[in-house]
Scaffold this motif. Sequence first.
Motif, PDB file in Angstrom:
ATOM      1  N   ILE A  78      12.645   2.196  -1.409  1.00 24.71           N
ATOM      2  CA  ILE A  78      12.120   1.537  -0.476  1.00 24.71           C
ATOM      3  C   ILE A  78      12.465  -0.186  -0.740  1.00 24.71           C
ATOM      4  CG2 ILE A  78       9.887   0.726   0.876  1.00 24.71           C
ATOM      5  CD1 ILE A  78       8.870   3.327   0.141  1.00 24.71           C
ATOM      6  N   THR A  79      13.349  -0.475   0.370  1.00 27.39           N
ATOM      7  CA  THR A  79      13.782  -1.892   0.278  1.00 27.39           C
ATOM      8  C   THR A  79      13.654  -2.653   1.532  1.00 27.39           C
ATOM      9  OG1 THR A  79      16.099  -1.480   0.491  1.00 27.39           O
ATOM     10  CG2 THR A  79      15.360  -1.390  -1.725  1.00 27.39           C
ATOM     11  N   SER A  80      13.424  -1.947   2.732  1.00 30.66           N
ATOM     12  CA  SER A  80      13.645  -2.656   3.775  1.00 30.66           C
ATOM     13  C   SER A  80      12.506  -3.361   4.287  1.00 30.66           C
ATOM     14  CB  SER A  80      14.021  -1.599   5.027  1.00 30.66           C
ATOM     15  OG  SER A  80      15.499  -1.257   4.798  1.00 30.66           O
ATOM     16  N   ILE A  81      11.215  -2.672   4.052  1.00 28.48           N
ATOM     17  CA  ILE A  81       9.826  -3.464   4.556  1.00 28.48           C
ATOM     18  C   ILE A  81       9.073  -3.643   3.353  1.00 28.48           C
ATOM     19  CG2 ILE A  81      10.112  -2.252   6.718  1.00 28.48           C
ATOM     20  CD1 ILE A  81       7.943  -0.461   5.898  1.00 28.48           C
ATOM     21  N   ASP A  82       7.993  -4.486   3.448  1.00 25.89           N
ATOM     22  CA  ASP A  82       7.048  -4.860   2.740  1.00 25.89           C
ATOM     23  C   ASP A  82       5.552  -4.221   3.169  1.00 25.89           C
ATOM     24  OD1 ASP A  82       8.654  -5.920   0.865  1.00 25.89           O
ATOM     25  OD2 ASP A  82       8.810  -7.754   1.754  1.00 25.89           O
ATOM     26  N   GLY A  83       4.622  -4.594   2.344  1.00 24.35           N
ATOM     27  CA  GLY A  83       3.228  -4.227   3.075  1.00 24.35           C
ATOM     28  C   GLY A  83       2.923  -5.081   4.150  1.00 24.35           C
ATOM     29  N   LYS A  84       3.288  -6.356   4.045  1.00 22.45           N
ATOM     30  CA  LYS A  84       2.940  -7.290   5.198  1.00 22.45           C
ATOM     31  C   LYS A  84       3.791  -6.646   6.433  1.00 22.45           C
ATOM     32  CE  LYS A  84       6.490 -10.887   4.064  1.00 22.45           C
ATOM     33  NZ  LYS A  84       7.681  -9.953   3.852  1.00 22.45           N
ATOM     34  N   ASP A  85       4.746  -6.143   6.419  1.00 21.56           N
ATOM     35  CA  ASP A  85       5.466  -5.587   7.724  1.00 21.56           C
ATOM     36  C   ASP A  85       4.665  -4.369   8.452  1.00 21.56           C
ATOM     37  OD1 ASP A  85       7.385  -7.616   7.184  1.00 21.56           O
ATOM     38  OD2 ASP A  85       8.385  -5.972   5.853  1.00 21.56           O
ATOM     39  N   LEU A  86       3.731  -3.793   7.771  1.00 20.27           N
ATOM     40  CA  LEU A  86       2.694  -2.976   8.347  1.00 20.27           C
ATOM     41  C   LEU A  86       1.853  -3.261   9.568  1.00 20.27           C
ATOM     42  CD1 LEU A  86       1.969  -0.694   5.101  1.00 20.27           C
ATOM     43  CD2 LEU A  86       3.998  -0.494   6.741  1.00 20.27           C
ATOM     44  N   GLN A  87       1.914  -2.592  10.511  1.00 20.65           N
ATOM     45  CA  GLN A  87       0.943  -2.695  11.521  1.00 20.65           C
ATOM     46  C   GLN A  87      -0.277  -1.674  11.229  1.00 20.65           C
ATOM     47  OE1 GLN A  87       4.093  -2.037  13.470  1.00 20.65           O
ATOM     48  NE2 GLN A  87       4.652  -3.968  12.981  1.00 20.65           N
ATOM     49  N   VAL A  88      -1.587  -2.123  10.910  1.00 21.68           N
ATOM     50  CA  VAL A  88      -2.673  -1.325  10.746  1.00 21.68           C
ATOM     51  C   VAL A  88      -3.549  -1.042  11.720  1.00 21.68           C
ATOM     52  CG1 VAL A  88      -4.308  -0.825   8.981  1.00 21.68           C
ATOM     53  CG2 VAL A  88      -2.156  -1.561   8.319  1.00 21.68           C
ATOM     54  N   THR A  89      -3.868  -0.228  12.382  1.00 19.40           N
ATOM     55  CA  THR A  89      -4.920   0.062  13.487  1.00 19.40           C
ATOM     56  C   THR A  89      -6.066   1.205  13.284  1.00 19.40           C
ATOM     57  OG1 THR A  89      -3.426   0.978  14.767  1.00 19.40           O
ATOM     58  CG2 THR A  89      -3.352  -1.048  15.160  1.00 19.40           C
ATOM     59  N   LYS A  90      -6.824   1.051  14.053  1.00 18.11           N
ATOM     60  CA  LYS A  90      -7.512   2.365  14.125  1.00 18.11           C
ATOM     61  C   LYS A  90      -7.672   3.171  15.327  1.00 18.11           C
ATOM     62  CE  LYS A  90     -10.928   2.196  10.619  1.00 18.11           C
ATOM     63  NZ  LYS A  90     -12.479   2.163  10.074  1.00 18.11           N
ATOM     64  N   GLU A  91      -7.489   4.353  15.339  1.00 13.33           N
ATOM     65  CA  GLU A  91      -7.574   5.144  16.505  1.00 13.33           C
ATOM     66  C   GLU A  91      -8.664   6.269  16.341  1.00 13.33           C
ATOM     67  OE1 GLU A  91      -3.759   6.457  17.664  1.00 13.33           O
ATOM     68  OE2 GLU A  91      -3.005   4.543  18.022  1.00 13.33           O
ATOM     69  N   ASN A  92      -9.836   6.396  17.067  1.00 13.88           N
ATOM     70  CA  ASN A  92     -10.825   7.328  16.903  1.00 13.88           C
ATOM     71  C   ASN A  92     -11.333   7.428  15.392  1.00 13.88           C
ATOM     72  OD1 ASN A  92     -10.144   8.140  19.558  1.00 13.88           O
ATOM     73  ND2 ASN A  92      -8.682   9.782  19.044  1.00 13.88           N
ATOM     74  N   GLU A  93     -11.457   6.356  15.095  1.00 11.99           N
ATOM     75  CA  GLU A  93     -12.264   6.261  13.628  1.00 11.99           C
ATOM     76  C   GLU A  93     -11.216   6.863  12.447  1.00 11.99           C
ATOM     77  OE1 GLU A  93     -14.795   4.536  13.012  1.00 11.99           O
ATOM     78  OE2 GLU A  93     -15.036   4.256  15.338  1.00 11.99           O
ATOM     79  N   GLN A  94     -10.095   6.620  12.853  1.00 16.53           N
ATOM     80  CA  GLN A  94      -9.044   7.123  11.931  1.00 16.53           C
ATOM     81  C   GLN A  94      -7.947   6.022  11.741  1.00 16.53           C
ATOM     82  OE1 GLN A  94      -6.905  10.797  12.996  1.00 16.53           O
ATOM     83  NE2 GLN A  94      -6.965  11.497  10.779  1.00 16.53           N
ATOM     84  N   VAL A  95      -7.293   5.787  10.678  1.00 16.72           N
ATOM     85  CA  VAL A  95      -6.471   4.625  10.069  1.00 16.72           C
ATOM     86  C   VAL A  95      -5.301   4.922  10.588  1.00 16.72           C
ATOM     87  CG1 VAL A  95      -5.464   2.981   8.530  1.00 16.72           C
ATOM     88  CG2 VAL A  95      -7.954   3.637   8.473  1.00 16.72           C
ATOM     89  N   VAL A  96      -4.396   4.252  11.395  1.00 10.90           N
ATOM     90  CA  VAL A  96      -3.217   4.436  11.815  1.00 10.90           C
ATOM     91  C   VAL A  96      -2.327   3.471  11.181  1.00 10.90           C
ATOM     92  CG1 VAL A  96      -1.404   4.787  13.681  1.00 10.90           C
ATOM     93  CG2 VAL A  96      -4.050   5.676  13.933  1.00 10.90           C
TER      94      VAL A  96
END
Length: 123
Positions: A78-96
């Motif tokens: 894994i070289t293309s993205i970092d943790g800061k590039d992730l979009q974290v949301t919640k849908e129906n009380e579940q982490v997406v």
Amino acid sequence: MTCKPASSRRQRGVTLFGLMFWAILIGITALVVMRVLPTVNEYFTIQRAVDKIAREGGTTVPEIRAAFEKQKQIEYSITSIDGKDLQVTKENEQVVVAFAYDKEIELVAPVYLLIKYEGRSKK
């Protein structure tokens, strides 16, 4: 017994131009496949990491990003993205966890292939 003249017989086989055409076509296809396969492998590795983090990771955005960075250290491809590039949301009380990135692959200078990858954790 009558023999047909040699000029009326039809020759069969591959011409030199036909052989060169197929060799070039197969060569270009092999080049593209050899350059693209590592990026596809990286995409599937990122997808597996994101799925694992969404299932087992933390509940806050910093925890999830930190978990991805740890997973990135384990998965050296894994070289293309970092943790800061992730979009974290919640849908129906579940982490997406979702991600998107572009990968530019040089085929033969100045010819490049641009692939847009995107994915999200499975529910």
